[in-house]
Write a protein that holds these residues in place. Structure first.
Motif, PDB file in Angstrom:
ATOM      1  N   GLU A  11     -24.089  19.524  29.518  1.00  0.00           N
ATOM      2  CA  GLU A  11     -23.638  18.987  28.229  1.00  0.00           C
ATOM      3  C   GLU A  11     -23.947  19.909  27.062  1.00  0.00           C
ATOM      4  O   GLU A  11     -23.586  19.613  25.928  1.00  0.00           O
ATOM      5  N   GLY A  12     -24.576  21.048  27.325  1.00  0.00           N
ATOM      6  CA  GLY A  12     -24.863  22.014  26.265  1.00  0.00           C
ATOM      7  C   GLY A  12     -25.976  21.559  25.350  1.00  0.00           C
ATOM      8  O   GLY A  12     -26.861  20.798  25.728  1.00  0.00           O
ATOM      9  N   ARG A  13     -25.903  22.016  24.122  1.00  0.00           N
ATOM     10  CA  ARG A  13     -26.940  21.723  23.131  1.00  0.00           C
ATOM     11  C   ARG A  13     -26.829  20.269  22.691  1.00  0.00           C
ATOM     12  O   ARG A  13     -25.755  19.776  22.394  1.00  0.00           O
ATOM     13  N   LEU A  14     -27.969  19.617  22.622  1.00  0.00           N
ATOM     14  CA  LEU A  14     -28.033  18.245  22.149  1.00  0.00           C
ATOM     15  C   LEU A  14     -28.690  18.211  20.772  1.00  0.00           C
ATOM     16  O   LEU A  14     -29.490  19.101  20.438  1.00  0.00           O
ATOM     17  N   PRO A  15     -28.375  17.199  19.964  1.00  0.00           N
ATOM     18  CA  PRO A  15     -29.037  17.096  18.661  1.00  0.00           C
ATOM     19  C   PRO A  15     -30.558  17.103  18.842  1.00  0.00           C
ATOM     20  O   PRO A  15     -31.096  16.461  19.739  1.00  0.00           O
ATOM     21  N   GLY A  16     -31.207  17.855  18.025  1.00  0.00           N
ATOM     22  CA  GLY A  16     -32.660  17.943  18.096  1.00  0.00           C
ATOM     23  C   GLY A  16     -33.178  19.051  18.999  1.00  0.00           C
ATOM     24  O   GLY A  16     -34.374  19.327  19.001  1.00  0.00           O
TER      25      GLY A  16
END
Length: 132
Positions: A11-16
């Motif tokens: 899912e790649g980069r996540l918030p935070g």
């Protein structure tokens, strides 16, 4: 354009998520400072114009130093070794500087600490660190 490091999950980069980044020039300078800290002249090492053999380097920092700038990944095992060694190096290098003494290092310390956080995240999630 520069270097971004991220967790290698689908899912790649996540918030935070920590997202350490440097210009290529800045990353080169950061690695040279880390190398000097452990007694290595990067220009003498394979991949930087020299013939030095990375297999003779015992420091876990070798995983970051002997790596392409813009591609590939660090394994979970490499991240687990690198995180505490990088944190120690950042602390030791920073002990000799006052905030504002070296603006490049002020940036590097923040990006380096984000890299430590990313390494730890990747170990917890059992995913590689991707260079891009």
């Amino acid at each position: 354009m520069g270097l971004d490091l991220r967790a290698g999950r689908e899912e790649g980069r996540l918030p935070g998520d920590p997202w350490p980044s440097w210009s290529y020039l800045g990353f080169g300078q950061f690695r040279r400072r880390l190398a000097r800290h452990i007694g290595i002249d990067l220009e003498q090492m394979h991949g930087f114009g020299g013939e030095g053999d990375w297999s003779t380097v015992s420091s876990p920092l070798r995983h970051l130093l002997d790596h392409a700038d813009n591609q590939g990944e660090l394994t979970v095992e490499q991240a687990a070794e690198l995180a505490p060694a990088l944190q120690t190096a950042l602390t030791e290098i920073g002990q000799d500087l006052e905030p504002g003494d070296d603006p490049a290092w002020d940036y590097d310390i923040r990006a380096g600490e984000e890299l430590v956080q990313l390494l730890e995240l990747c170990v917890r999630e059992n995913v590689p660190v991707e260079f891009g």
